[in-house]
Design a protein around this motif. Structure first.
Motif, PDB file in Angstrom:
ATOM      1  N   LEU A 327       0.779  -1.301  -0.017  1.00  0.00           N
ATOM      2  CA  LEU A 327       0.024  -0.104  -0.012  1.00  0.00           C
ATOM      3  C   LEU A 327       1.024   1.444   0.131  1.00  0.00           C
ATOM      4  O   LEU A 327       0.360   2.379  -0.465  1.00  0.00           O
ATOM      5  CB  LEU A 327      -1.026  -0.007   1.095  1.00  0.00           C
ATOM      6  N   SER A 328       2.124   1.151   0.438  1.00  0.00           N
ATOM      7  CA  SER A 328       2.895   2.308   0.496  1.00  0.00           C
ATOM      8  C   SER A 328       3.963   2.514  -0.832  1.00  0.00           C
ATOM      9  O   SER A 328       4.873   3.188  -0.686  1.00  0.00           O
ATOM     10  CB  SER A 328       3.830   2.385   1.775  1.00  0.00           C
ATOM     11  N   SER A 329       3.807   1.538  -1.766  1.00  0.00           N
ATOM     12  CA  SER A 329       4.794   1.569  -3.008  1.00  0.00           C
ATOM     13  C   SER A 329       5.019   2.844  -3.616  1.00  0.00           C
ATOM     14  O   SER A 329       6.088   3.049  -4.055  1.00  0.00           O
ATOM     15  CB  SER A 329       4.197   0.507  -3.960  1.00  0.00           C
ATOM     16  N   ASN A 330       3.721   3.664  -3.840  1.00  0.00           N
ATOM     17  CA  ASN A 330       3.704   4.919  -4.380  1.00  0.00           C
ATOM     18  C   ASN A 330       3.864   6.029  -3.594  1.00  0.00           C
ATOM     19  O   ASN A 330       3.196   7.020  -3.546  1.00  0.00           O
ATOM     20  CB  ASN A 330       2.650   5.129  -5.499  1.00  0.00           C
ATOM     21  N   SER A 331       4.790   5.925  -2.277  1.00  0.00           N
ATOM     22  CA  SER A 331       4.794   6.934  -1.390  1.00  0.00           C
ATOM     23  C   SER A 331       6.369   7.213  -1.070  1.00  0.00           C
ATOM     24  O   SER A 331       7.216   6.277  -1.365  1.00  0.00           O
ATOM     25  CB  SER A 331       4.111   6.661  -0.195  1.00  0.00           C
ATOM     26  N   LEU A 332       6.620   8.346  -0.605  1.00  0.00           N
ATOM     27  CA  LEU A 332       7.905   8.545  -0.017  1.00  0.00           C
ATOM     28  C   LEU A 332       8.586   7.648   0.976  1.00  0.00           C
ATOM     29  O   LEU A 332       9.524   7.028   1.071  1.00  0.00           O
ATOM     30  CB  LEU A 332       8.218   9.908   0.751  1.00  0.00           C
ATOM     31  N   ARG A 333       7.544   7.027   1.833  1.00  0.00           N
ATOM     32  CA  ARG A 333       8.051   6.020   3.053  1.00  0.00           C
ATOM     33  C   ARG A 333       8.251   4.802   2.311  1.00  0.00           C
ATOM     34  O   ARG A 333       8.963   4.054   3.099  1.00  0.00           O
ATOM     35  CB  ARG A 333       7.023   6.213   4.085  1.00  0.00           C
ATOM     36  N   GLY A 334       7.630   4.355   1.357  1.00  0.00           N
ATOM     37  CA  GLY A 334       7.556   3.033   0.660  1.00  0.00           C
ATOM     38  C   GLY A 334       8.298   2.724  -0.383  1.00  0.00           C
ATOM     39  O   GLY A 334       8.835   1.577  -0.497  1.00  0.00           O
ATOM     40  N   VAL A 335       8.752   3.747  -1.016  1.00  0.00           N
ATOM     41  CA  VAL A 335       9.063   3.591  -2.577  1.00  0.00           C
ATOM     42  C   VAL A 335      10.748   3.066  -2.427  1.00  0.00           C
ATOM     43  O   VAL A 335      11.120   2.327  -3.260  1.00  0.00           O
ATOM     44  CB  VAL A 335       9.049   4.918  -3.220  1.00  0.00           C
ATOM     45  N   GLY A 336      11.384   3.298  -1.374  1.00  0.00           N
ATOM     46  CA  GLY A 336      12.757   2.929  -1.262  1.00  0.00           C
ATOM     47  C   GLY A 336      12.707   1.200  -1.114  1.00  0.00           C
ATOM     48  O   GLY A 336      13.826   0.702  -1.604  1.00  0.00           O
ATOM     49  N   ARG A 337      11.958   0.940  -0.500  1.00  0.00           N
ATOM     50  CA  ARG A 337      11.707  -0.816  -0.252  1.00  0.00           C
ATOM     51  C   ARG A 337      11.741  -1.539  -1.789  1.00  0.00           C
ATOM     52  O   ARG A 337      12.425  -2.330  -1.804  1.00  0.00           O
ATOM     53  CB  ARG A 337      10.817  -1.194   0.471  1.00  0.00           C
ATOM     54  N   ASP A 338      10.638  -0.916  -2.510  1.00  0.00           N
ATOM     55  CA  ASP A 338      10.404  -1.505  -3.576  1.00  0.00           C
ATOM     56  C   ASP A 338      11.740  -1.221  -4.689  1.00  0.00           C
ATOM     57  O   ASP A 338      12.366  -2.058  -5.661  1.00  0.00           O
ATOM     58  CB  ASP A 338       9.450  -1.138  -4.564  1.00  0.00           C
ATOM     59  N   ALA A 339      12.339  -0.038  -4.691  1.00  0.00           N
ATOM     60  CA  ALA A 339      13.631   0.331  -5.207  1.00  0.00           C
ATOM     61  C   ALA A 339      14.846  -0.504  -4.916  1.00  0.00           C
ATOM     62  O   ALA A 339      15.649  -1.092  -5.733  1.00  0.00           O
ATOM     63  CB  ALA A 339      13.965   1.673  -5.004  1.00  0.00           C
ATOM     64  N   GLY A 340      14.862  -0.970  -3.615  1.00  0.00           N
ATOM     65  CA  GLY A 340      16.021  -1.787  -3.156  1.00  0.00           C
ATOM     66  C   GLY A 340      15.782  -3.164  -3.784  1.00  0.00           C
ATOM     67  O   GLY A 340      16.711  -3.835  -4.341  1.00  0.00           O
ATOM     68  N   ARG A 341      14.628  -3.603  -3.971  1.00  0.00           N
ATOM     69  CA  ARG A 341      14.409  -4.999  -4.418  1.00  0.00           C
ATOM     70  C   ARG A 341      14.644  -4.855  -5.844  1.00  0.00           C
ATOM     71  O   ARG A 341      15.404  -6.045  -6.437  1.00  0.00           O
ATOM     72  CB  ARG A 341      12.924  -5.331  -4.087  1.00  0.00           C
ATOM     73  N   ALA A 342      14.259  -3.790  -6.613  1.00  0.00           N
ATOM     74  CA  ALA A 342      14.530  -3.906  -7.900  1.00  0.00           C
ATOM     75  C   ALA A 342      15.975  -3.528  -8.271  1.00  0.00           C
ATOM     76  O   ALA A 342      16.536  -4.412  -9.343  1.00  0.00           O
ATOM     77  CB  ALA A 342      13.627  -2.667  -8.678  1.00  0.00           C
ATOM     78  N   ALA A 343      16.823  -2.939  -7.583  1.00  0.00           N
ATOM     79  CA  ALA A 343      18.239  -2.752  -7.707  1.00  0.00           C
ATOM     80  C   ALA A 343      18.816  -4.047  -7.467  1.00  0.00           C
ATOM     81  O   ALA A 343      19.721  -4.277  -8.405  1.00  0.00           O
ATOM     82  CB  ALA A 343      18.663  -1.629  -6.801  1.00  0.00           C
ATOM     83  N   ARG A 344      18.589  -4.946  -6.434  1.00  0.00           N
ATOM     84  CA  ARG A 344      19.217  -5.948  -6.321  1.00  0.00           C
ATOM     85  C   ARG A 344      18.965  -6.963  -7.693  1.00  0.00           C
ATOM     86  O   ARG A 344      20.013  -7.784  -7.778  1.00  0.00           O
ATOM     87  CB  ARG A 344      18.824  -6.738  -5.209  1.00  0.00           C
ATOM     88  N   ARG A 345      17.885  -7.214  -7.859  1.00  0.00           N
ATOM     89  CA  ARG A 345      17.573  -8.069  -9.173  1.00  0.00           C
ATOM     90  C   ARG A 345      18.328  -7.675 -10.328  1.00  0.00           C
ATOM     91  O   ARG A 345      19.120  -8.269 -11.244  1.00  0.00           O
ATOM     92  CB  ARG A 345      16.076  -7.656  -9.404  1.00  0.00           C
ATOM     93  N   LEU A 346      18.352  -6.251 -10.625  1.00  0.00           N
ATOM     94  CA  LEU A 346      19.099  -5.614 -11.710  1.00  0.00           C
ATOM     95  C   LEU A 346      20.431  -5.788 -11.562  1.00  0.00           C
ATOM     96  O   LEU A 346      21.246  -6.328 -12.484  1.00  0.00           O
ATOM     97  CB  LEU A 346      18.621  -4.179 -12.087  1.00  0.00           C
ATOM     98  N   ALA A 347      21.219  -5.531 -10.381  1.00  0.00           N
ATOM     99  CA  ALA A 347      22.785  -5.866 -10.316  1.00  0.00           C
ATOM    100  C   ALA A 347      23.030  -7.335 -10.627  1.00  0.00           C
ATOM    101  O   ALA A 347      24.015  -7.567 -11.149  1.00  0.00           O
ATOM    102  CB  ALA A 347      23.171  -5.572  -8.834  1.00  0.00           C
ATOM    103  N   ALA A 348      22.182  -8.247 -10.205  1.00  0.00           N
ATOM    104  CA  ALA A 348      22.427  -9.825 -10.365  1.00  0.00           C
ATOM    105  C   ALA A 348      22.370  -9.881 -11.817  1.00  0.00           C
ATOM    106  O   ALA A 348      23.075 -10.794 -12.345  1.00  0.00           O
ATOM    107  CB  ALA A 348      21.414 -10.651  -9.750  1.00  0.00           C
ATOM    108  N   HIS A 349      21.335  -9.380 -12.415  1.00  0.00           N
ATOM    109  CA  HIS A 349      21.003  -9.422 -14.003  1.00  0.00           C
ATOM    110  C   HIS A 349      22.255  -9.083 -14.561  1.00  0.00           C
ATOM    111  O   HIS A 349      22.923  -9.610 -15.613  1.00  0.00           O
ATOM    112  CB  HIS A 349      19.793  -8.885 -14.606  1.00  0.00           C
TER     113      HIS A 349
END
Length: 353
Positions: A327-349
């Motif tokens: 529920l917080s994905s599109n917010s200042l408080r929550g977007v960092g969690r999703d960004a971290g998950r995406a970054a780890r996947r892309l770094a591995a790729h």
């Protein structure tokens, strides 16, 4: 042609969070921002906009919000915070670079074409351009024939412009209620909704609601993947908006049944002249630059993803979508969690490539 490790499209809160996460994962990102500053849509919101979450719950990873942690920051404070965050970021930010087109090339690379002729290639792309450029305008009866002033809340700034006028605000979310309440102090204002407005108490047991959302884990729970249609979130209220509606400032009515010229017909048959209609009806993802990547978007232009990861292109990720994961994905408080998950996947790729 320039080649970079990763390109982040959009320099607002989502793009900055993505760039921070990529840098921490060992990837050097280049951020392409269409406007002249890396603050996203915040400088363009209406003048009185105030966060519904306290400063302590409204920061991006790596930099707390300064000042009283229990205050509710104003639009300009958030803009200044993002400016400061961007200045400290370990990433190259290129402003006035509007991405026109992204295509997938053989070998897993992406070709990024920027308006004006510049072209880059990258091993990974993060689409973090938000939705402010794509305001949603519902198909309301007669809307196309309305001769009064019609605007989306994205174009609204302050109530003085409408002083003494008859105004109808369409919508039942936080922005709709906040804008209608401030307009009602200057104008004859009606809030038009499909159902009664749902409120959530801003404070419970002496604590802001966001304290409890964080403490219980609900704020970060991966509920997004379970939802086919994101639910409407209630209006967070400390009592002032519920009281304003109860006092008829603004009044609340079911959505009108027709517009014709400058007249509006309500469900009870009442017809009246209206000066302005403001649509506070939300936004949709703005991703036209991905239209040429097969499988990136569905037929309606919405991103195909699972928790922000493209199922067809492992080097493509999305950050900042509403209910992307929680529920917080599109917010200042929550977007960092999703960004971290995406970054780890892309770094591995990128490492595998």
């Amino acid at each position: 042609m320039e080649h970079v490790e990763a390109v982040v499209i959009g320099g607002g809160q989502s793009g900055l969070a993505a760039a921070h996460a990529l840098a921490r994962a060992g990837v050097k990102p280049v951020v392409l921002e269409a406007s002249e500053r890396a603050a996203g849509s915040w400088p363009q919101y209406y003048d009185s906009l105030t966060l519904f979450s306290p400063a302590r719950f409204s920061a991006l990873p790596g930099m707390p919000f300064g000042g009283d942690p229990d205050r509710y920051p104003h639009r300009d404070e958030v803009t200044g915070y993002l400016d400061h965050y961007a200045a400290r970021l370990d990433a190259e930010i290129r402003t006035r670079r509007r991405v026109a087109r992204v295509t997938a090339e053989e070998g897993g690379r992406f070709r990024i074409e920027v308006e004006g002729g510049a072209t880059l290639t990258a091993g990974a792309v993060v689409a973090a351009s938000g939705s402010f450029a794509s305001p949603y305008r519902p198909a309301l009866p007669g809307l196309e024939s309305f001769t009064g002033r019609l605007l989306h809340v994205a174009d609204y700034r302050r109530p003085e412009v409408f002083a003494g006028q008859r105004v109808v605000v369409v919508g039942a979310g936080n922005s709709a209620v906040q804008v209608a309440a401030e307009l009602a102090r200057k104008s004859a204002t009606t809030l038009a909704t499909r159902a009664p407005v749902k409120f959530a108490r801003q404070h419970l047991l002496g604590r802001d609601l966001h304290f409890w959302l964080t403490r219980t884990g609900l704020d970060a729970a991966p509920l997004g993947r379970l939802l086919h249609t994101p639910p409407a979130q209630p209006v967070l209220d400390d009592g002032r908006y519920r009281a304003a509606l109860a006092a008829g400032l603004p009044e609340r009515r079911p959505v009108f049944t027709a517009l014709d010229g400058d007249t509006l017909t309500w469900a009870d048959g009442t017809v009246e002249r209206v000066d302005a209609v403001i649509l506070a009806t939300g936004y949709r993802p703005h991703l036209p630059y991905l239209a040429d990547i097969a499988g990136a978007l569905d037929a309606a232009g919405r991103p195909r993803h699972r928790d922000g990861a493209s199922p067809s292109h492992p080097g493509l990720a999305f950050v900042g979508l509403e209910w992307q994961r929680s529920l917080s994905s599109n917010s200042l408080r929550g977007v960092g969690r999703d960004a971290g998950r995406a970054a780890r996947r892309l770094a591995a790729h990128l490492a595998r490539r």
